[in-house]
Design a protein around this motif. Sequence first.
Motif, PDB file in Angstrom:
ATOM      1  N   TYR A 104       0.707  -1.077   0.094  1.00 45.19           N
ATOM      2  CA  TYR A 104       0.012   0.095  -0.056  1.00 45.19           C
ATOM      3  C   TYR A 104       0.707   1.219  -0.054  1.00 45.19           C
ATOM      4  O   TYR A 104       0.479   2.354  -0.557  1.00 45.19           O
ATOM      5  N   GLU A 105       1.972   1.136   0.561  1.00 39.23           N
ATOM      6  CA  GLU A 105       2.978   2.271   0.596  1.00 39.23           C
ATOM      7  C   GLU A 105       3.440   2.548  -0.621  1.00 39.23           C
ATOM      8  O   GLU A 105       3.472   3.568  -1.261  1.00 39.23           O
ATOM      9  N   LYS A 106       3.820   1.444  -1.409  1.00 41.73           N
ATOM     10  CA  LYS A 106       4.350   1.576  -2.680  1.00 41.73           C
ATOM     11  C   LYS A 106       3.407   2.061  -3.633  1.00 41.73           C
ATOM     12  O   LYS A 106       3.610   2.825  -4.788  1.00 41.73           O
ATOM     13  N   GLU A 107       2.248   1.630  -3.586  1.00 40.30           N
ATOM     14  CA  GLU A 107       0.920   2.163  -4.221  1.00 40.30           C
ATOM     15  C   GLU A 107       0.768   3.480  -4.155  1.00 40.30           C
ATOM     16  O   GLU A 107      -0.438   3.953  -4.876  1.00 40.30           O
ATOM     17  N   GLY A 108       0.992   3.960  -2.924  1.00 40.25           N
ATOM     18  CA  GLY A 108       0.771   5.540  -2.818  1.00 40.25           C
ATOM     19  C   GLY A 108      -0.852   5.677  -1.791  1.00 40.25           C
ATOM     20  O   GLY A 108      -1.203   6.732  -1.837  1.00 40.25           O
ATOM     21  N   LEU A 109      -1.002   4.321  -1.459  1.00 36.20           N
ATOM     22  CA  LEU A 109      -2.321   4.475  -0.666  1.00 36.20           C
ATOM     23  C   LEU A 109      -1.952   4.742   0.988  1.00 36.20           C
ATOM     24  O   LEU A 109      -2.915   5.556   1.554  1.00 36.20           O
ATOM     25  N   LEU A 110      -0.591   4.591   1.105  1.00 32.34           N
ATOM     26  CA  LEU A 110      -0.147   4.908   2.465  1.00 32.34           C
ATOM     27  C   LEU A 110       0.781   6.005   2.381  1.00 32.34           C
ATOM     28  O   LEU A 110       1.593   5.948   1.357  1.00 32.34           O
ATOM     29  N   PRO A 111       0.905   7.011   3.091  1.00 34.02           N
ATOM     30  CA  PRO A 111       2.008   8.037   2.786  1.00 34.02           C
ATOM     31  C   PRO A 111       3.234   7.229   3.423  1.00 34.02           C
ATOM     32  O   PRO A 111       3.314   6.317   4.171  1.00 34.02           O
ATOM     33  N   GLN A 112       4.399   7.866   2.840  1.00 32.27           N
ATOM     34  CA  GLN A 112       5.513   7.270   3.025  1.00 32.27           C
ATOM     35  C   GLN A 112       5.973   7.570   4.656  1.00 32.27           C
ATOM     36  O   GLN A 112       5.750   8.849   5.105  1.00 32.27           O
ATOM     37  N   HIS A 170     -15.782  -3.961   0.321  1.00 38.16           N
ATOM     38  CA  HIS A 170     -16.876  -3.452  -0.391  1.00 38.16           C
ATOM     39  C   HIS A 170     -16.513  -3.603  -1.884  1.00 38.16           C
ATOM     40  O   HIS A 170     -17.218  -3.099  -2.662  1.00 38.16           O
ATOM     41  N   GLY A 171     -15.489  -4.283  -2.205  1.00 39.08           N
ATOM     42  CA  GLY A 171     -15.087  -4.490  -3.625  1.00 39.08           C
ATOM     43  C   GLY A 171     -14.332  -3.755  -4.305  1.00 39.08           C
ATOM     44  O   GLY A 171     -14.395  -3.913  -5.718  1.00 39.08           O
ATOM     45  N   MET A 172     -13.919  -2.630  -3.735  1.00 40.12           N
ATOM     46  CA  MET A 172     -13.508  -1.548  -4.424  1.00 40.12           C
ATOM     47  C   MET A 172     -11.917  -1.985  -4.716  1.00 40.12           C
ATOM     48  O   MET A 172     -11.111  -2.592  -3.836  1.00 40.12           O
ATOM     49  N   ASN A 173     -11.371  -1.555  -5.937  1.00 42.20           N
ATOM     50  CA  ASN A 173     -10.069  -1.866  -6.391  1.00 42.20           C
ATOM     51  C   ASN A 173      -9.286  -0.483  -5.898  1.00 42.20           C
ATOM     52  O   ASN A 173      -9.513   0.368  -5.222  1.00 42.20           O
ATOM     53  N   LEU A 174      -7.919  -0.895  -6.131  1.00 43.09           N
ATOM     54  CA  LEU A 174      -6.882   0.175  -5.520  1.00 43.09           C
ATOM     55  C   LEU A 174      -7.032   1.419  -6.271  1.00 43.09           C
ATOM     56  O   LEU A 174      -7.003   2.369  -5.410  1.00 43.09           O
ATOM     57  N   ALA A 175      -7.323   1.730  -7.620  1.00 38.81           N
ATOM     58  CA  ALA A 175      -7.578   3.058  -8.178  1.00 38.81           C
ATOM     59  C   ALA A 175      -8.906   3.805  -7.299  1.00 38.81           C
ATOM     60  O   ALA A 175      -8.686   4.932  -7.399  1.00 38.81           O
TER      61      ALA A 175
END
Length: 160
Positions: free
Chosen positions: A22-30, A58-63
Amino acid sequence: MPLKIGELARLSGCQVVTIRYYEKEGLLPQPERTSANYRLYDESDVERLHFIRRCRLHGMNLAEIRSLLAFKDHPTVSCAWINDLVDRHIADVERQIASLQHLKTHLEALRHTCAGDHVQSCGIIDTLDHGSPCACCNEEHCHLNDLTCEASKRKAKQNG
């Protein structure tokens, strides 16, 4: 109080590898780092991971999650697009339910082709081996077999 990645994993219910992803994908801040290069997190990271996990449930994708997080962090526009997002998921679930109901009908028909007492002539094996697509399946572009029609024809031939 700062948390190391293992503590964050325990508190959030996420695996360490998932947190790094999630960090690498930008969902969590560094995260901040210690002098020994350990990642340090805080309560806001725990809450963010809980939010991400609820989105995934709830079935949501990363984007989609990325867009929701961006809105959550900076709610400067209308949230009407979120209704559209959820409506698309509802429609997708309805398609999945219809597909599963269709599959269930085929499986029930398949189950009725075999009495379970003939070693040499199992109706299920015969139907799976020689079945042909039904009109309904062709229209819906599924790859199930018309077990009811084909099995009934073969059974009638065998008994006739």
